[in-house]
Write a protein that holds these residues in place. Sequence first.
Motif, PDB file in Angstrom:
ATOM      1  N   TRP A 340       0.715  -1.071  -0.083  1.00 54.65           N
ATOM      2  CA  TRP A 340      -0.159   0.013   0.038  1.00 54.65           C
ATOM      3  C   TRP A 340       0.895   1.330   0.113  1.00 54.65           C
ATOM      4  N   THR A 341       1.732   1.390   0.884  1.00 58.64           N
ATOM      5  CA  THR A 341       2.572   2.449   0.978  1.00 58.64           C
ATOM      6  C   THR A 341       3.458   2.756  -0.298  1.00 58.64           C
ATOM      7  N   HIS A 342       3.557   3.945  -0.670  1.00 49.51           N
ATOM      8  CA  HIS A 342       4.498   4.487  -1.714  1.00 49.51           C
ATOM      9  C   HIS A 342       5.918   4.060  -1.508  1.00 49.51           C
ATOM     10  N   TRP A 343       6.489   3.688  -2.350  1.00 52.78           N
ATOM     11  CA  TRP A 343       7.974   3.137  -2.098  1.00 52.78           C
ATOM     12  C   TRP A 343       8.953   4.194  -1.618  1.00 52.78           C
ATOM     13  N   ALA A 344       8.652   5.476  -2.323  1.00 50.58           N
ATOM     14  CA  ALA A 344       9.520   6.589  -2.163  1.00 50.58           C
ATOM     15  C   ALA A 344       8.914   7.480  -0.946  1.00 50.58           C
ATOM     16  N   THR A 345       8.377   7.076  -0.052  1.00 48.72           N
ATOM     17  CA  THR A 345       7.866   7.733   1.293  1.00 48.72           C
ATOM     18  C   THR A 345       9.112   7.539   2.181  1.00 48.72           C
ATOM     19  N   ALA A 346       9.261   9.099   2.625  1.00 49.15           N
ATOM     20  CA  ALA A 346      10.270   9.074   3.618  1.00 49.15           C
ATOM     21  C   ALA A 346      10.520   8.173   4.817  1.00 49.15           C
ATOM     22  N   GLY A 347      11.651   7.589   4.905  1.00 53.97           N
ATOM     23  CA  GLY A 347      11.767   6.535   5.977  1.00 53.97           C
ATOM     24  C   GLY A 347      11.200   5.274   6.044  1.00 53.97           C
ATOM     25  N   PHE A 348      10.523   5.126   4.890  1.00 53.85           N
ATOM     26  CA  PHE A 348       9.780   3.822   4.954  1.00 53.85           C
ATOM     27  C   PHE A 348      10.760   2.537   4.179  1.00 53.85           C
ATOM     28  N   GLU A 349      10.800   1.471   4.800  1.00 58.39           N
ATOM     29  CA  GLU A 349      11.432   0.406   4.250  1.00 58.39           C
ATOM     30  C   GLU A 349      10.488  -0.647   3.716  1.00 58.39           C
ATOM     31  N   MET A 350      10.461  -0.987   2.492  1.00 58.50           N
ATOM     32  CA  MET A 350       9.655  -1.863   2.017  1.00 58.50           C
ATOM     33  C   MET A 350       9.603  -3.363   2.614  1.00 58.50           C
ATOM     34  N   PRO A 351       8.593  -3.784   3.096  1.00 56.19           N
ATOM     35  CA  PRO A 351       8.416  -4.979   3.777  1.00 56.19           C
ATOM     36  C   PRO A 351       8.455  -6.312   2.794  1.00 56.19           C
ATOM     37  N   GLU A 352       8.868  -7.310   3.314  1.00 54.92           N
ATOM     38  CA  GLU A 352       8.851  -8.706   2.646  1.00 54.92           C
ATOM     39  C   GLU A 352       7.544  -8.881   2.240  1.00 54.92           C
ATOM     40  N   ILE A 353       7.003  -8.911   0.945  1.00 52.52           N
ATOM     41  CA  ILE A 353       5.437  -9.332   0.766  1.00 52.52           C
ATOM     42  C   ILE A 353       5.702 -10.444   0.017  1.00 52.52           C
ATOM     43  N   ASP A 354       5.315 -11.773   0.364  1.00 50.58           N
ATOM     44  CA  ASP A 354       5.379 -13.004  -0.212  1.00 50.58           C
ATOM     45  C   ASP A 354       4.968 -13.176  -1.806  1.00 50.58           C
ATOM     46  N   TYR A 355       3.914 -12.534  -2.327  1.00 48.74           N
ATOM     47  CA  TYR A 355       3.558 -12.715  -3.781  1.00 48.74           C
ATOM     48  C   TYR A 355       4.311 -11.675  -4.406  1.00 48.74           C
ATOM     49  N   ALA A 356       4.963 -10.774  -3.819  1.00 45.33           N
ATOM     50  CA  ALA A 356       5.649  -9.886  -4.703  1.00 45.33           C
ATOM     51  C   ALA A 356       6.829 -10.469  -5.321  1.00 45.33           C
ATOM     52  N   GLY A 357       7.195 -11.701  -4.849  1.00 44.51           N
ATOM     53  CA  GLY A 357       8.563 -12.204  -5.203  1.00 44.51           C
ATOM     54  C   GLY A 357       7.948 -13.462  -6.130  1.00 44.51           C
ATOM     55  N   TRP A 358       6.976 -13.760  -6.481  1.00 43.25           N
ATOM     56  CA  TRP A 358       6.537 -14.845  -7.249  1.00 43.25           C
ATOM     57  C   TRP A 358       6.576 -14.165  -8.881  1.00 43.25           C
ATOM     58  N   THR A 359       6.678 -15.272  -9.601  1.00 40.73           N
ATOM     59  CA  THR A 359       6.422 -14.773 -10.841  1.00 40.73           C
ATOM     60  C   THR A 359       4.897 -14.599 -11.447  1.00 40.73           C
ATOM     61  N   GLN A 360       4.689 -14.000 -12.469  1.00 34.08           N
ATOM     62  CA  GLN A 360       2.910 -14.092 -12.867  1.00 34.08           C
ATOM     63  C   GLN A 360       2.289 -15.439 -12.987  1.00 34.08           C
ATOM     64  N   GLU A 361       3.117 -16.064 -13.604  1.00 33.68           N
ATOM     65  CA  GLU A 361       2.667 -17.517 -13.502  1.00 33.68           C
ATOM     66  C   GLU A 361       2.195 -18.209 -12.289  1.00 33.68           C
ATOM     67  N   GLU A 362       3.329 -18.110 -11.316  1.00 32.31           N
ATOM     68  CA  GLU A 362       3.030 -18.426  -9.974  1.00 32.31           C
ATOM     69  C   GLU A 362       1.915 -17.846  -9.311  1.00 32.31           C
ATOM     70  N   ARG A 363       1.687 -16.362  -9.497  1.00 30.22           N
ATOM     71  CA  ARG A 363       0.535 -15.765  -8.964  1.00 30.22           C
ATOM     72  C   ARG A 363      -0.728 -16.267  -9.555  1.00 30.22           C
ATOM     73  N   ASN A 364      -0.701 -16.544 -10.919  1.00 30.02           N
ATOM     74  CA  ASN A 364      -1.766 -17.029 -11.431  1.00 30.02           C
ATOM     75  C   ASN A 364      -2.287 -18.447 -11.045  1.00 30.02           C
ATOM     76  N   GLU A 365      -1.225 -19.457 -10.838  1.00 37.03           N
ATOM     77  CA  GLU A 365      -1.679 -20.698 -10.335  1.00 37.03           C
ATOM     78  C   GLU A 365      -2.207 -20.702  -9.143  1.00 37.03           C
ATOM     79  N   LYS A 366      -1.486 -19.716  -7.969  1.00 33.90           N
ATOM     80  CA  LYS A 366      -2.050 -19.598  -6.677  1.00 33.90           C
ATOM     81  C   LYS A 366      -3.453 -19.245  -6.628  1.00 33.90           C
TER      82      LYS A 366
END
Length: 536
Positions: A340-366
């Motif tokens: 949700w939070t924009h990546w360039a927000t001051a001081g914000f560290e992007m969290p580990e979000i599981d499905y962000a690291g999947w391929t689109q094929e993996e997301r589609n299968e899930k």
Amino acid sequence: MKFTTALSALALLAATPAAFAANVPDGTQLSENQTYTFWLLDAIKSMDPQINTDVEGSDILRNLFEGLYNEDSDGNLVPGVALDHTLSEDGLTYTFNLRPEAVWSDGEPVTAQDFVYAWQRLVDPETASEYAWYMELMQVKNASAVTAGEVEPSELGVTALDDHTLEVTIATPLPYFPQMLVHGSTFPVRQDVIEEHGQNWTRPGNLIGNGAYTLTEHILGERVEMDKSDTYWDAGNTVMTHLTALTINDVNQALTRYLAGELDRVDIPAGQYPRLKEQYSDEAVSLPYSCSYIYMMNLSDKGPEALKDVRVRKALSYAMNRDVVVNNILQGGQHPAYNWTHWATAGFEMPEIDYAGWTQEERNEKARELLAEAGYGPDNPLSLTLNYNTSEDHKKIAIAAQQFFRPFGINLTLNNMEWKVHTDRMQNQDFDLARYAWCGDYNEASTYLDLLTSYSGHNSGEFFNDEYDALMAESKTAEDPQPLYTQAEQILAAEMPIIPIYHYAQVDMISSDIRGLPLDNVMQTWYGKDLYRVAE
């Protein structure tokens, strides 16, 4: 009392007016034409600082009114009506020293009582402001009790010690409190003007502002005209004499009118940035911009039963091919969004979000697995409607979503409407899915994450989660809120009340002779008083 670090910087800036008005370098040859015309996609719903909810409305309000502080071109705080402030040792009491030369457009002095009235008006249930919750986010004492109707607005923790001294008491120390004061809902308004004209007080001829410009014409859905105010305290350093905002619902038509010389700034339509950057290298720009684009899902009692199943919500999000949206449709430097939070927000560290690291094929299968578990698929289709406001870009993304979902047995009906109708239906939970975007009110992650709390005035999908609320409440007093923000983002990824699609870039055509726009401020907060046009 002690001076804050922010105050020390502000005190220095107060002695150098050129730092926060049009800072024209020595030797610059100015154009005789000091007018600026910019584009609006939608009609301005309200020019009332305590009622407005739109980004485009905020652009207008920052020119007609002025709050305690402004932002410079880098996003740093600079004096507005407040010259500086002091902060008590316990971090709970702010005392603002207001500049005595600040006056309204009718010549009357701007006083601390004008701020008291405006802030009390914001939280007063009779005002019914969608931004009443903002004062709660600011932690102003008794804000929650006032908005709930439990105590009178006069009990709000804001006091005029004298005409030029404003005292604000907050419930808990909040390091970013001063940054929140640039938002339009905190701007002062005149009690006598509102009482005289009622709901008509924002019409040209009635509106009395304290900004660098005065309202001379407003034709709803067509144009807004603003003239330089001779009574503004820094009028001597304001170069731009006239601002015009043109409402053009078709972004392609807006670009055509820009190329014809009718506009000085316009958004670049989806997919056209690469071509325009090559053809107009000194006019086409793409900059990080603190906004996130989503599809909000209606989890309220009025919403579809299917969306109450988290498996369905996750499947919808996983099936959204963000790379196609960003790389094939938009092509303007936007980032695919899985949070949700924009990546360039001051001081914000992007969290580990599981499905962000999947391929689109993996997301589609899930997505197929989850829909099948929930009882949906090509043999038992799921039918939903997506509402979106008028825009060719929104339409292109909606059509793409329709195509992404179809192979999964999801039939998406597209429902286009004008902005006011769209937002009204969202506020009334009259939707299945709704196109939505949120632009930060200030440059800190809570401006995003607080929106999805149960007490938010903009949680139109009615996602309610006690653990999420508790995390965001705890973040207000945490020495380091980032771990709590990480947990909050992970709850959103687990519960998926929204479909994040992309993080914005500001993708614009800007006339080559316009100077003073804040190209290095991720908030893209601009003021007409900072602008000037050079001779070509």
